[in-house]
Design an enzyme around this catalytic site. Structure first.
Site, PDB file in Angstrom:
ATOM      1  CG  HIS A  65       0.391   6.208  -0.725  1.00 52.94           C
ATOM      2  ND1 HIS A  65      -0.677   6.759  -1.398  1.00 52.94           N
ATOM      3  CD2 HIS A  65      -0.130   5.571   0.361  1.00 52.94           C
ATOM      4  CE1 HIS A  65      -1.799   6.467  -0.753  1.00 52.94           C
ATOM      5  NE2 HIS A  65      -1.491   5.743   0.305  1.00 52.94           N
TER       6      HIS A  65
ATOM      7  CG  HIS B 122      -1.783   1.197   1.333  1.00 46.63           C
ATOM      8  ND1 HIS B 122      -3.061   1.243   0.810  1.00 46.63           N
ATOM      9  CD2 HIS B 122      -1.576   2.423   1.907  1.00 46.63           C
ATOM     10  CE1 HIS B 122      -3.592   2.434   1.047  1.00 46.63           C
ATOM     11  NE2 HIS B 122      -2.708   3.166   1.719  1.00 46.63           N
ATOM     12  CD  GLU B 123       1.698   3.586   3.680  1.00 42.57           C
ATOM     13  OE1 GLU B 123       1.938   4.636   3.047  1.00 42.57           O
ATOM     14  OE2 GLU B 123       0.685   3.450   4.395  1.00 42.57           O
TER      15      GLU B 123
END
Length: 437
Positions: A25, A21-22
């Site tokens: 980003h 998920h990170e």
């Protein structure tokens, strides 16, 4: 050891999902030329870190999340000192709104892709094994919660919401249990009867230890694995034995055998079995908990199916998005007051219990795929401090042409953090409450 297995699976699953998920980003931010100061899995205190280029890569000691610190962005660190200066070209706030929107959606998109890929891979590698409805020839055996909604011993489930039942496991599907006005069609004494699913059915199951298995297939069985040094072993039970009676009472089905065991808990019994087509009489004293110490082997034929990659792609994609649909239906029931939030929501302890105290790759990846889609769904909620909150503000900016002030974004972030911490505290307390009570 059981607890360590549960916790280990939870941490491994969360580390994979949070890391990806990170990463979503970070990669989109770097793609648009934004400076990424820190990429972290877990929260401080710091366990390990290494700086490569402009980015510090960190592993935190609290493995319940992660974060990416992008220069010029109001995030959970609430470090707003740099925002008092004019924005540099490499800062988040200096980039066009559409680029910032893609960065905020990056983690969600990666989690969705991850969930889809996992479900596709599971279908392609493992295929499918299921119990055909045609194998449940003797109907079902309901537990107390199944009886409460209208099931009777021997009922044959023939349709779900009017569609013929092919796979028995579909009886427990979220589409049925979370749907509105769902109903089972059963055959009883030669007649068809509809059994509607009550709106609060999920709440009822949350109060029942057997939960999902409110009806079970009523099928003949034989003795499977016998536990060493168990009552069954000492009595002489062997794998393949067909238990015909207990103290003269018929035990053709496992539900009948379980009822007999509960009736004679702690008492001596005479067990008539059929072994290699010959009758054998055994003596045993039932354990106080109503067991003998063996696993049953149902006498049914499970169907298997292998899927090609072409078949696995649409099937896995539908399964992945089915998780999001189930979450939407679940939240709908909570908001309508049909189910209790305290009974429906789980925190890290509840999730660890879902993984269970045994490990196999199929179950691990199935749950991890589900959690990936849940993480995407939860992060898309329009709550400040979540990605969805940032998406709302950026969408407003793109439509109106006006950017919310940094002061507003900072205060919104604070409110969001309070909400998230409160929700996390509620979930953990709720998990502990369920265990104790």
């Amino acid at each position: 050891m059981d607890i360590l297995i549960m916790v280990g699976q939870l941490l491994l699953g969360l580390t994979i999902l949070v890391g990806l998920h990170e990463l979503g980003h970070m990669l989109t931010a770097k793609w648009f030329g934004m400076r990424v100061e820190k990429y972290a899995i877990g929260f401080p205190p710091k366990v390990f870190s290494k700086k490569i280029g402009e980015t510090e890569y960190m592993l935190g000691a609290i493995p319940l999340g992660g974060f990416v610190k992008i220069t010029g962005m109001v995030d959970e660190s609430l470090d707003t000192e740099a925002l008092k200066q004019e924005p540099e070209p490499y800062e988040f706030r200096a980039k066009p709104a559409w680029q910032r929107l893609i960065v905020m959606m990056g983690g969600i998109i990666v989690n969705v892709i991850t969930g889809i890929v996992i479900f596709i891979a599971l279908n392609y590698y493992y295929g499918e094994s299921y119990l055909p409805a045609s194998e449940v020839k003797y109907g079902v055996q309901p537990n107390e919660i199944g009886q409460d909604i209208g099931f009777q011993t021997g009922d044959k489930i023939v349709a779900l919401n009017g569609k013929p039942l092919e796979k028995f496991d579909d009886v427990y599907s979220m589409d049925m249990l979370l749907g509105r006005d769902s109903y089972y069609t059963i055959e009883r004494n030669g007649e068809q009867v509809k059994i509607p699913i009550p709106a609060d059915f999920m709440d009822r199951m949350a109060d029942n230890k057997e939960r999902m298995f409110f009806v079970q297939p009523r099928v003949p069985f034989v003795v499977g694995e016998v536990a060493p040094n168990s009552t069954a072993s000492k009595a002489g039970l062997q794998p393949g034995d067909y238990i015909k009676t207990v103290n003269g009472e018929s035990t053709q089905f496992f539900s009948e055998f379980q009822a007999a065991m509960q009736k004679y808990a702690g008492k001596p019994v005479t067990i008539e079995v059929e072994r290699s087509s010959k009758p054998v009489t055994l003596k045993a004293t039932v354990n106080e908990d109503g067991t003998l110490g063996f696993y049953q082997k149902p006498l049914v034929e499970y169907a298997t199916r292998d899927y090609s990659l072409g078949e696995s792609i649409p099937l896995g994609t539908n399964q992945a998005f089915g998780v999001i649909t189930a979450n939407l239906k679940g939240f709908g029931k909570i908001f309508r007051g049909e189910v209790s939030a305290s009974k429906s929501l789980s925190g890290p302890i509840g999730i660890a219990q879902i993984f269970g105290d045994t490990f196999n790759w199929y179950k691990f990846w199935s749950i991890t795929g589900m959690l990936s889609m849940v993480l995407a769904f939860m992060n898309f909620l329009p709550i400040p401090a979540l990605d969805g909150g940032h998406v709302v503000f950026l969408t407003y900016e793109m439509i109106s042409g006006r950017k919310p002030s940094d002061n507003f974004l900072e205060n919104a972030q604070k409110v969001g953090m309070v909400l998230l911490l409160g929700l996390m505290a509620f979930a953990i307390f709720n998990d502990v409450f369920k265990i104790i009570f």
